[in-house]
Design a protein around this motif. Structure first.
Motif, PDB file in Angstrom:
ATOM      1  N   ILE A   6       0.862  -1.182   0.000  1.00  0.00           N
ATOM      2  CA  ILE A   6       0.000   0.000   0.000  1.00  0.00           C
ATOM      3  C   ILE A   6       0.896   1.229   0.000  1.00  0.00           C
ATOM      4  CG2 ILE A   6      -1.783   1.294   1.216  1.00  0.00           C
ATOM      5  CD1 ILE A   6      -2.658  -1.314   2.535  1.00  0.00           C
ATOM      6  N   LEU A   7       0.721   2.088  -0.996  1.00  0.00           N
ATOM      7  CA  LEU A   7       1.507   3.312  -1.102  1.00  0.00           C
ATOM      8  C   LEU A   7       0.580   4.505  -0.935  1.00  0.00           C
ATOM      9  CD1 LEU A   7       4.248   4.680  -1.759  1.00  0.00           C
ATOM     10  CD2 LEU A   7       3.584   4.619  -4.178  1.00  0.00           C
ATOM     11  N   LYS A  25      -5.463  -1.131  11.962  1.00  0.00           N
ATOM     12  CA  LYS A  25      -6.362  -2.229  11.591  1.00  0.00           C
ATOM     13  C   LYS A  25      -5.692  -3.387  10.850  1.00  0.00           C
ATOM     14  CE  LYS A  25     -10.813   0.079  11.674  1.00  0.00           C
ATOM     15  NZ  LYS A  25     -12.156   0.067  11.076  1.00  0.00           N
ATOM     16  N   LEU A  26      -4.467  -3.161  10.366  1.00  0.00           N
ATOM     17  CA  LEU A  26      -3.775  -4.220   9.619  1.00  0.00           C
ATOM     18  C   LEU A  26      -2.479  -4.599  10.323  1.00  0.00           C
ATOM     19  CD1 LEU A  26      -4.212  -2.847   5.974  1.00  0.00           C
ATOM     20  CD2 LEU A  26      -5.499  -4.716   7.032  1.00  0.00           C
ATOM     21  N   VAL A  31       0.277  -6.423   5.290  1.00  0.00           N
ATOM     22  CA  VAL A  31       0.614  -5.415   4.284  1.00  0.00           C
ATOM     23  C   VAL A  31       1.946  -4.751   4.575  1.00  0.00           C
ATOM     24  CG1 VAL A  31      -1.798  -4.858   3.748  1.00  0.00           C
ATOM     25  CG2 VAL A  31      -0.615  -3.596   5.546  1.00  0.00           C
ATOM     26  N   GLU A  32       2.455  -4.109   3.535  1.00  0.00           N
ATOM     27  CA  GLU A  32       3.628  -3.234   3.644  1.00  0.00           C
ATOM     28  C   GLU A  32       3.156  -1.828   3.283  1.00  0.00           C
ATOM     29  OE1 GLU A  32       7.335  -2.442   0.697  1.00  0.00           O
ATOM     30  OE2 GLU A  32       7.073  -4.518   1.339  1.00  0.00           O
ATOM     31  N   ILE A  33       3.218  -0.910   4.235  1.00  0.00           N
ATOM     32  CA  ILE A  33       2.706   0.444   4.028  1.00  0.00           C
ATOM     33  C   ILE A  33       3.872   1.403   3.827  1.00  0.00           C
ATOM     34  CG2 ILE A  33       1.241   2.288   4.944  1.00  0.00           C
ATOM     35  CD1 ILE A  33       0.032   0.198   6.857  1.00  0.00           C
ATOM     36  N   ARG A  72       4.863   2.235  11.917  1.00  0.00           N
ATOM     37  CA  ARG A  72       5.682   1.223  11.245  1.00  0.00           C
ATOM     38  C   ARG A  72       5.747   1.479   9.748  1.00  0.00           C
ATOM     39  NH1 ARG A  72       0.701  -1.612  11.721  1.00  0.00           N
ATOM     40  NH2 ARG A  72       0.025  -2.571   9.746  1.00  0.00           N
ATOM     41  N   THR A  73       5.122   2.578   9.318  1.00  0.00           N
ATOM     42  CA  THR A  73       5.092   2.910   7.896  1.00  0.00           C
ATOM     43  C   THR A  73       6.471   3.360   7.433  1.00  0.00           C
ATOM     44  OG1 THR A  73       2.764   3.548   7.976  1.00  0.00           O
ATOM     45  CG2 THR A  73       4.078   4.491   6.204  1.00  0.00           C
ATOM     46  N   GLN A  74       6.891   2.873   6.277  1.00  0.00           N
ATOM     47  CA  GLN A  74       8.145   3.339   5.686  1.00  0.00           C
ATOM     48  C   GLN A  74       7.910   4.710   5.067  1.00  0.00           C
ATOM     49  OE1 GLN A  74       9.268   1.603   1.961  1.00  0.00           O
ATOM     50  NE2 GLN A  74      11.451   2.015   2.254  1.00  0.00           N
TER      51      GLN A  74
END
Length: 453
Positions: A6-7, A25-26, A31-33, A72-74
């Motif tokens: 997810i971008l 929620k995920l 997923v990778e955000i 934790r989002t990149q």
């Protein structure tokens, strides 16, 4: 099984509320955000006029993205300059100017907006905006510098041009900017015994016949009375015909000696919208009520960059580019991305406007919460209470509240930070509007990638 990518593009109200909801929620295994933004903070845009006036420090309205306990989002430090929806690739220019290609499975476009300009001679070269933290800080330095330079000058013509200030745009941003900065100069001139306070003149100009028509006639007139009582000359039904380094010519023929033009006459969707080669309405991406982009698999658009249907108003209305819509759209898009991941139906966005607040500095304000018209101190308490509660972190709330209290007790400060450059910066310098690719360039770029692969 590979994690879905997810971008999210943009760290404004819409983008950050979407990211935070996805993080809650995920799980990491789902997923990778990733988030594309030049800065690792969310700018609380409605308070920028108070930064320009020195009531708030820049840090207090720049809410760190890394303070969240669930972060934790990149964060990819840069800006998206093109999207190929067929190849599912977003082209990103990092802050180092390196071009990188970010593949995605789900794309959330919340790039926000830029200052809307017109083909007015000299505007881009000599106008300043109020859209970024850098612009607000720059304008504060610039305004105080004009007082310093006028105080040191023996040339009356130079003094006149340095002590007249023009703000174009009678919406919330322009009205609050003029009100807050006029209050700053009014208080500052007491520290300049060589300057005549009557020489300092502020002009608020708008082509519309009314000031902030969204407030209604009564509150709009109340705001107009407050500004004029303070000595701000408000000209409605008038625009700018020409901007020079030392003067501004208006469409009614007046020529104002002026070295400061602050342009807040509306916003336009981010130029990123034009790289998708998709349908637009009023310059914003056309989206369905669930905020998906037609004929673009896995792409959502929201906030200032999207023409989100306003189901509460009906007909062909679209949601205005306000913070409260962006916040709620961000959460709804996050829910719809999750629904898409899990094969559930998507839900439309619907929200009724909660009202408007306008902080004019000091005890002056006009507000309309839930349709209730307020002015003066009650309106100010509502306006500041709303902004304070909307700040995301306790640290940001503490900083803003401390700044307000300190300003109320100690008054304004008139120190320049020293970031003012010798050469004047332009709207383009601050908002990087010339950094985007065309749809053809995006397709050529991704085609070369596929050829190499």
């Amino acid at each position: 099984m590979a994690r879905s990518r997810i971008l999210v593009v943009g760290a404004g109200f819409a983008g950050i509320d979407c990211v935070r909801r996805l993080e809650r929620k995920l799980s990491r295994t789902d997923v990778e955000i990733s988030l594309v933004t030049p800065f690792s903070y969310q700018l609380y845009l409605p308070l920028l006029p108070q930064v320009a006036a020195g009531v708030l420090t820049p840090q207090s309205v720049a809410v760190s993205l890394r303070r969240s306990a669930k972060h934790r989002t990149q964060i990819i430090p840069g800006g998206a300059i093109g999207v190929d929806t067929k190849a599912k690739i977003c082209v990103i220019r990092k802050i180092t100017d390196e071009i990188v290609n970010q593949p995605y499975d789900h794309l959330v476009l919340a790039p926000g907006s830029i200052t809307r300009t017109f083909d007015i001679p000299g505007l881009v070269e000599h106008g300043r905006g109020m859209k970024t933290l850098a612009e607000a800080t720059y304008i504060r330095d610039h305004v105080i510098a004009q007082l310093d330079l006028a105080d040191a000058s023996h040339d009356e013509a130079e003094r006149a041009s340095r002590l007249q200030f023009v703000v174009v745009g009678g919406g919330y941003a322009g009205t609050e900017t003029a009100a807050c900065l006029q209050r700053l100069t009014q208080n500052a001139v007491k520290r300049y015994p060589r300057l005549n306070p009557e020489q300092i003149k502020w002009h608020l100009i708008d082509i519309a016949p009314k000031l902030m028509p969204e407030l209604g006639d009564k509150l709009g007139l109340a705001a107009l009375e407050i500004l004029r009582r303070r000595g701000i000359e408000v000209s409605l039904g008038v625009s700018v015909a020409d901007v020079g380094p030392e003067k501004v010519t208006l469409t009614d023929g007046r020529v104002l000696p002026c070295r400061t033009l602050i342009w807040t006459a509306g916003v336009a969707a981010s130029p990123l919208v034009g790289t998708l080669d998709a349908e637009t309405a009023r310059g914003r991406l056309v989206v369905r009520p669930d905020m998906t982009v037609p004929d673009a698999d896995g792409v959502f658009a929201l906030g200032d960059a999207a023409a989100v249907p306003d189901l509460a108003k009906g007909d062909d209305a679209i949601c205005p580019p306000t913070a409260q819509h962006a916040l709620r759209q961000g959460r709804k898009v996050a829910d719809n991305v999750i629904a898409q991941l899990r094969g559930r139906p998507l839900e439309p966005y619907a929200h009724k406007d909660l009202g408007l607040v306008v902080d004019l500095g000091g005890k002056d304000a006009v507000s309309k919460p839930l349709g209730i018209e307020l002015r003066g101190l009650p309106a100010q308490l509502v306006a500041r209470g709303y902004h304070w509660s909307a700040l995301r972190t306790h640290v940001a709330k503490t900083r803003v509240l401390t700044n307000w209290m300190l300003n109320a007790v100690a008054g304004d400060d008139f120190v320049r930070t020293g970031f003012l450059m010798r050469g004047p910066s332009t709207l383009r310098d601050f908002e990087h509007t010339d950094a985007y690719l065309t749809p053809e360039q995006v397709r050529e770029h991704t085609a070369s990638l596929r050829a190499r692969a």
